[in-house]
Design a protein around this motif. Structure first.
Motif, PDB file in Angstrom:
ATOM      1  N   ALA A  75       0.823  -1.210   0.000  1.00  0.00           N
ATOM      2  CA  ALA A  75       0.000   0.000   0.000  1.00  0.00           C
ATOM      3  C   ALA A  75       0.856   1.259   0.000  1.00  0.00           C
ATOM      4  CB  ALA A  75      -0.935  -0.002   1.214  1.00  0.00           C
ATOM      5  N   TRP A  76       1.954   1.243   0.747  1.00  0.00           N
ATOM      6  CA  TRP A  76       2.840   2.406   0.767  1.00  0.00           C
ATOM      7  C   TRP A  76       3.553   2.577  -0.570  1.00  0.00           C
ATOM      8  CZ3 TRP A  76       3.917   6.331   4.250  1.00  0.00           C
ATOM      9  CH2 TRP A  76       3.235   6.263   5.468  1.00  0.00           C
ATOM     10  N   VAL A  77       3.879   1.482  -1.226  1.00  0.00           N
ATOM     11  CA  VAL A  77       4.523   1.572  -2.547  1.00  0.00           C
ATOM     12  C   VAL A  77       3.592   2.239  -3.541  1.00  0.00           C
ATOM     13  CG1 VAL A  77       5.248   0.195  -4.540  1.00  0.00           C
ATOM     14  CG2 VAL A  77       6.169  -0.314  -2.282  1.00  0.00           C
ATOM     15  N   THR A  78       2.327   1.810  -3.589  1.00  0.00           N
ATOM     16  CA  THR A  78       1.392   2.382  -4.568  1.00  0.00           C
ATOM     17  C   THR A  78       0.955   3.789  -4.180  1.00  0.00           C
ATOM     18  OG1 THR A  78      -0.434   1.230  -3.434  1.00  0.00           O
ATOM     19  CG2 THR A  78       0.530   0.161  -5.361  1.00  0.00           C
ATOM     20  N   SER A  79       1.182   4.187  -2.923  1.00  0.00           N
ATOM     21  CA  SER A  79       0.877   5.557  -2.521  1.00  0.00           C
ATOM     22  C   SER A  79       2.051   6.489  -2.792  1.00  0.00           C
ATOM     23  CB  SER A  79       0.520   5.601  -1.029  1.00  0.00           C
ATOM     24  OG  SER A  79       0.039   6.871  -0.664  1.00  0.00           O
ATOM     25  N   ARG A  80       3.222   5.937  -2.938  1.00  0.00           N
ATOM     26  CA  ARG A  80       4.441   6.731  -3.157  1.00  0.00           C
ATOM     27  C   ARG A  80       4.845   6.751  -4.626  1.00  0.00           C
ATOM     28  NH1 ARG A  80       8.767   8.742  -0.155  1.00  0.00           N
ATOM     29  NH2 ARG A  80      10.891   8.259  -0.826  1.00  0.00           N
ATOM     30  N   TYR A  81       4.556   5.660  -5.334  1.00  0.00           N
ATOM     31  CA  TYR A  81       4.937   5.541  -6.738  1.00  0.00           C
ATOM     32  C   TYR A  81       3.694   5.445  -7.622  1.00  0.00           C
ATOM     33  CZ  TYR A  81       9.371   4.500  -4.499  1.00  0.00           C
ATOM     34  OH  TYR A  81      10.486   4.576  -3.712  1.00  0.00           O
ATOM     35  N   GLU A  82       3.833   5.809  -8.857  1.00  0.00           N
ATOM     36  CA  GLU A  82       2.716   5.872  -9.789  1.00  0.00           C
ATOM     37  C   GLU A  82       2.211   4.465 -10.135  1.00  0.00           C
ATOM     38  OE1 GLU A  82      -0.217   6.610 -11.629  1.00  0.00           O
ATOM     39  OE2 GLU A  82       0.850   8.485 -11.175  1.00  0.00           O
ATOM     40  N   PRO A  83       0.979   4.111  -9.699  1.00  0.00           N
ATOM     41  CA  PRO A  83       0.491   2.740  -9.903  1.00  0.00           C
ATOM     42  C   PRO A  83       0.166   2.400 -11.360  1.00  0.00           C
ATOM     43  CG  PRO A  83      -1.225   4.096  -8.915  1.00  0.00           C
ATOM     44  CD  PRO A  83       0.014   4.935  -8.944  1.00  0.00           C
ATOM     45  N   GLU A  84       0.138   3.405 -12.233  1.00  0.00           N
ATOM     46  CA  GLU A  84      -0.139   3.132 -13.643  1.00  0.00           C
ATOM     47  C   GLU A  84       1.125   2.758 -14.409  1.00  0.00           C
ATOM     48  OE1 GLU A  84      -3.148   2.836 -14.774  1.00  0.00           O
ATOM     49  OE2 GLU A  84      -3.921   3.392 -12.795  1.00  0.00           O
ATOM     50  N   ARG A  85       2.286   2.892 -13.797  1.00  0.00           N
ATOM     51  CA  ARG A  85       3.535   2.501 -14.446  1.00  0.00           C
ATOM     52  C   ARG A  85       3.648   0.975 -14.490  1.00  0.00           C
ATOM     53  NH1 ARG A  85       5.908   6.402 -17.519  1.00  0.00           N
ATOM     54  NH2 ARG A  85       5.479   8.418 -16.534  1.00  0.00           N
ATOM     55  N   GLY A  86       4.161   0.479 -15.582  1.00  0.00           N
ATOM     56  CA  GLY A  86       4.239  -0.966 -15.778  1.00  0.00           C
ATOM     57  C   GLY A  86       5.008  -1.681 -14.687  1.00  0.00           C
ATOM     58  N   VAL A  87       6.127  -1.114 -14.237  1.00  0.00           N
ATOM     59  CA  VAL A  87       6.944  -1.797 -13.235  1.00  0.00           C
ATOM     60  C   VAL A  87       6.205  -1.875 -11.898  1.00  0.00           C
ATOM     61  CG1 VAL A  87       8.145   0.333 -12.538  1.00  0.00           C
ATOM     62  CG2 VAL A  87       9.228  -1.891 -12.149  1.00  0.00           C
ATOM     63  N   ILE A  88       5.448  -0.830 -11.533  1.00  0.00           N
ATOM     64  CA  ILE A  88       4.692  -0.854 -10.279  1.00  0.00           C
ATOM     65  C   ILE A  88       3.532  -1.839 -10.397  1.00  0.00           C
ATOM     66  CG2 ILE A  88       3.381   0.515  -8.648  1.00  0.00           C
ATOM     67  CD1 ILE A  88       6.398   1.093  -8.712  1.00  0.00           C
ATOM     68  N   GLN A  89       2.910  -1.905 -11.549  1.00  0.00           N
ATOM     69  CA  GLN A  89       1.835  -2.881 -11.750  1.00  0.00           C
ATOM     70  C   GLN A  89       2.384  -4.300 -11.644  1.00  0.00           C
ATOM     71  OE1 GLN A  89       0.051  -1.776 -15.517  1.00  0.00           O
ATOM     72  NE2 GLN A  89      -1.363  -0.366 -14.516  1.00  0.00           N
ATOM     73  N   PHE A  90       3.577  -4.517 -12.162  1.00  0.00           N
ATOM     74  CA  PHE A  90       4.197  -5.837 -12.026  1.00  0.00           C
ATOM     75  C   PHE A  90       4.465  -6.157 -10.559  1.00  0.00           C
ATOM     76  CE2 PHE A  90       7.924  -8.567 -11.634  1.00  0.00           C
ATOM     77  CZ  PHE A  90       7.532  -9.663 -12.404  1.00  0.00           C
ATOM     78  N   VAL A  91       4.930  -5.152  -9.813  1.00  0.00           N
ATOM     79  CA  VAL A  91       5.189  -5.340  -8.381  1.00  0.00           C
ATOM     80  C   VAL A  91       3.909  -5.744  -7.660  1.00  0.00           C
ATOM     81  CG1 VAL A  91       5.700  -4.084  -6.241  1.00  0.00           C
ATOM     82  CG2 VAL A  91       7.220  -3.861  -8.201  1.00  0.00           C
ATOM     83  N   VAL A  92       2.789  -5.080  -7.984  1.00  0.00           N
ATOM     84  CA  VAL A  92       1.515  -5.377  -7.327  1.00  0.00           C
ATOM     85  C   VAL A  92       1.038  -6.785  -7.681  1.00  0.00           C
ATOM     86  CG1 VAL A  92      -0.913  -4.714  -7.135  1.00  0.00           C
ATOM     87  CG2 VAL A  92       0.853  -2.958  -7.169  1.00  0.00           C
TER      88      VAL A  92
END
Length: 401
Positions: A75-92
């Motif tokens: 939750a802190w990652v998606t609040s700090r980094y842009e959740p629409e970016r491919g790398v963050i979506q992969f992380v989720v």
């Protein structure tokens, strides 16, 4: 685009949506299942004769805290980094799969599935910050995730050692040490030599997004209790006593919702947004929601006991779940009120004291009467909240944090 610009593009900007993404809601579906596994493990421990109930419950608490840490850091990652970016979506998505593996392994995590549970946990806790560190390239914030990687790697030794030892008691000791290390890192900011700490209280976060994520995990906990109520009653005889316990259980869950969202729950997003240090309030709210969710889950165990045995002889351990769960929720909800308004309603403190005082008397009650007593306390608090707000202007947040 330079290396630094590519790293900057990963961070949330002014145009980023403050709402939780559909992917994050999809991620939460795993925790509906995971929290059900937590409750079912406790129910099995309580219902099985001859077991050391409190030792088994302590093991389940450890597993729950590991799951909570995974959810919180995601939750802190998606609040700090842009959740629409491919790398963050992969992380989720990767965290979602890892959480699913942990949930599947959870019932037998202290037996033959220990290594599976530990490896899934470590893959997320080390792999997630490692991937973000690489994606940030030369951006200065990469030192934050690098600290987390270093800290979690050290703690991995205790987790792996615990998974490999054959004795469950020694496994519990080693995993407790590993989990303590991980939570200490979160509390202190993962301090490492030369780099020092980086407390989450100082992070720049999307306040409305973080508040929404806390609200959603609380609703997931309530949803998990609804599943327990429904499954337990559907598998029992449709007798009047069972229906009474079913209705009481639903009432208590509805009261949890009402008491949580009355003013403070609705104003969490605004409180974080106007706070002088949004990260500090967000960090404090994380610990508070951990206890509130735990209180709801504990009460869910009590629901099954009451629905299955509405007028049986009350066991000492049963009273802890039927009355202790609501007391735990109310204590954390009182702290939550302080975080938002800088004060605590007397009704909540009185409710905690009454529930604690009823615990010794519960052994002379039936489970149904004990649950009805808890419901009466919660009804009184909900009525007090409504009376205090009647005819008055809406209160605004005034967090002392």
């Amino acid at each position: 685009m330079t290396e630094d610009q590519r790293g900057t593009a990963l961070l949330r900007g002014a145009v980023s949506s403050p709402r939780a993404s559909f992917l994050e809601l999809f991620f939460d579906l795993v925790f509906v299942f995971a929290l059900t596994r937590v409750s079912q493990r406790i129910i099995d421990d309580v219902a099985s004769p001859g077991r050391d109930v409190w030792s088994e419950v302590a093991q389940t608490l450890l597993l729950f805290l590991a799951l909570w840490l995974v959810w919180t850091l995601t939750a802190w990652v998606t609040s700090r980094y842009e959740p629409e970016r491919g790398v963050i979506q992969f992380v989720v998505v990767a965290s979602m799969f890892g959480s699913m593996v942990m949930a599947v392994a959870l019932p037998r995590a202290f037996a033959e599935r220990a290594l599976t549970f530990a490896c899934a946990y470590l893959a997320m806790q080390i792999g997630r910050p490692l991937l973000v560190t690489v994606a940030l390239r030369q951006h200065p914030r990469r030192t934050v995730t690098a600290r987390i990687v270093a800290w979690m790697t050290v703690g991995a030794l205790a987790w792996l050692a615990g998974a490999l030892v054959p004795q469950p008691a020694l496994r519990a000791v080693l995993w407790t040490a590993g989990l303590t290390w991980d939570y200490t890192g979160l509390a202190l900011g993962w301090p490492v030599p030369r780099l020092g700490p980086t407390r989450v209280s100082g992070w720049a976060v999307m306040g409305e997004h973080l508040a929404e994520r806390y609200q959603q995990i609380f609703l997931i906990a309530l949803g998990e209790t609804i599943l327990i109520i429904g499954f337990t009653f559907s598998n029992s005889e449709f007798a009047a006593a069972g229906f009474g316990a079913f209705a009481l259980s639903f009432l208590v869950t509805a009261l949890f919702w009402r008491i949580y969202f009355h003013r403070a729950g609705h104003l969490l997003a605004e409180a974080i947004r106007v706070a002088r240090s949004p990260g500090l309030l967000g960090e404090s709210a994380s610990w508070t929601h951990l206890v509130m969710v735990a209180g709801v889950l504990v009460t869910g165990v009590g629901y099954e006991l009451v629905i299955d045995h509405p007028y049986a002889r009350m066991e000492q351990t049963w009273a802890v779940f039927v009355l202790g769960g609501p007391a735990l929720f109310l204590a954390a909800r009182a702290r939550f009120e302080y975080e938002i308004f800088g004060r605590v309603s007397r009704s909540r403190l009185a409710g905690v004291l009454v529930l604690v005082a009823l615990a010794p008397l519960a052994l002379r009650m039936s489970p149904m009467v004990a649950l009805a007593s808890a419901a009466a306390v919660l009804v009184a608090i909900a009525v007090s909240d409504a009376a205090r707000s009647w005819g008055r202007p809406a209160e605004r947040p005034a967090s002392p944090l």
